[in-house]
Write a protein that holds these residues in place. Structure first.
Motif, PDB file in Angstrom:
ATOM      1  N   PHE A   4     -17.883 -30.565 -39.963  1.00  0.00           N
ATOM      2  CA  PHE A   4     -17.778 -29.892 -38.837  1.00  0.00           C
ATOM      3  C   PHE A   4     -18.351 -28.478 -38.842  1.00  0.00           C
ATOM      4  O   PHE A   4     -19.157 -28.035 -38.004  1.00  0.00           O
ATOM      5  CB  PHE A   4     -16.406 -29.825 -38.380  1.00  0.00           C
ATOM      6  N   ALA A   5     -17.754 -27.645 -39.477  1.00  0.00           N
ATOM      7  CA  ALA A   5     -18.158 -26.113 -39.540  1.00  0.00           C
ATOM      8  C   ALA A   5     -19.611 -25.896 -39.949  1.00  0.00           C
ATOM      9  O   ALA A   5     -20.218 -25.110 -39.057  1.00  0.00           O
ATOM     10  CB  ALA A   5     -17.192 -25.568 -40.514  1.00  0.00           C
ATOM     11  N   PRO A   9     -22.442 -27.964 -39.826  1.00  0.00           N
ATOM     12  CA  PRO A   9     -23.347 -28.406 -38.840  1.00  0.00           C
ATOM     13  C   PRO A   9     -23.217 -27.438 -37.400  1.00  0.00           C
ATOM     14  O   PRO A   9     -24.151 -27.006 -36.792  1.00  0.00           O
ATOM     15  CB  PRO A   9     -23.015 -29.687 -38.427  1.00  0.00           C
ATOM     16  N   ALA A  10     -21.903 -27.071 -37.137  1.00  0.00           N
ATOM     17  CA  ALA A  10     -21.709 -26.382 -35.816  1.00  0.00           C
ATOM     18  C   ALA A  10     -22.262 -24.904 -36.072  1.00  0.00           C
ATOM     19  O   ALA A  10     -22.892 -24.596 -34.894  1.00  0.00           O
ATOM     20  CB  ALA A  10     -20.198 -26.354 -35.666  1.00  0.00           C
ATOM     21  N   LEU A  11     -21.866 -24.393 -37.386  1.00  0.00           N
ATOM     22  CA  LEU A  11     -22.600 -22.954 -37.235  1.00  0.00           C
ATOM     23  C   LEU A  11     -24.134 -23.061 -37.373  1.00  0.00           C
ATOM     24  O   LEU A  11     -24.659 -21.943 -36.891  1.00  0.00           O
ATOM     25  CB  LEU A  11     -21.766 -22.414 -38.570  1.00  0.00           C
ATOM     26  N   SER A  12     -24.558 -23.997 -38.100  1.00  0.00           N
ATOM     27  CA  SER A  12     -26.156 -24.271 -38.255  1.00  0.00           C
ATOM     28  C   SER A  12     -26.762 -24.158 -36.716  1.00  0.00           C
ATOM     29  O   SER A  12     -27.837 -23.606 -36.531  1.00  0.00           O
ATOM     30  CB  SER A  12     -26.716 -25.411 -38.889  1.00  0.00           C
ATOM     31  N   ASN A  13     -26.127 -24.951 -36.085  1.00  0.00           N
ATOM     32  CA  ASN A  13     -26.670 -25.240 -34.389  1.00  0.00           C
ATOM     33  C   ASN A  13     -26.497 -23.805 -33.621  1.00  0.00           C
ATOM     34  O   ASN A  13     -27.312 -23.556 -32.899  1.00  0.00           O
ATOM     35  CB  ASN A  13     -25.923 -26.358 -33.911  1.00  0.00           C
ATOM     36  N   TYR A  14     -25.491 -23.289 -33.975  1.00  0.00           N
ATOM     37  CA  TYR A  14     -25.166 -22.101 -33.272  1.00  0.00           C
ATOM     38  C   TYR A  14     -26.211 -21.033 -33.573  1.00  0.00           C
ATOM     39  O   TYR A  14     -26.716 -20.092 -32.706  1.00  0.00           O
ATOM     40  CB  TYR A  14     -23.799 -21.480 -33.554  1.00  0.00           C
TER      41      TYR A  14
END
Length: 106
Positions: A36-37, A39-44
């Protein structure tokens, strides 16, 4: 249990029963971060900084993964071949990003 059963490795589908609560907490935190964290931070990051910079920063992961592996697992230091390969991969991504900026693609 027979001798053969006692010496055979555990089945892949059986959960370990000897892990402590702290061990399960570390495993759960790792699963949460990886699924979760990260991929979410990479997209952000892709929306906050330029694409070339985001890709370059993402390409340095082999370098810090080798260092973390060395420090955390107390293994021998990474070989020059591993460090050189990771460095060449990073240089390749940097060159491609800079070349893309020169041609006007962003």
């Amino acid at each position: 249990k027979t001798t053969a059963e006692a010496l055979s490795p555990p089945k892949w589908y059986k959960l370990p029963t000897t892990l402590t609560t702290a061990s399960w907490s570390k495993i759960s935190a790792g699963v949460l971060f990886v699924t979760f964290a990260c991929p979410a931070l990479s997209n952000y990051a892709l929306f906050q900084i330029s694409l070339g910079l985001a890709i370059t920063l993402g390409s340095i992961s082999p370098m810090y993964a080798m260092l973390l592996d060395w420090v955390q697992d107390r293994q021998r230091p990474p070989s020059l071949r591993r460090v050189g390969g990771a460095f060449l991969a990073i240089v390749g991504v940097v060159v491609l990003c800079l070349w893309g900026m020169e041609t006007g693609e962003r």
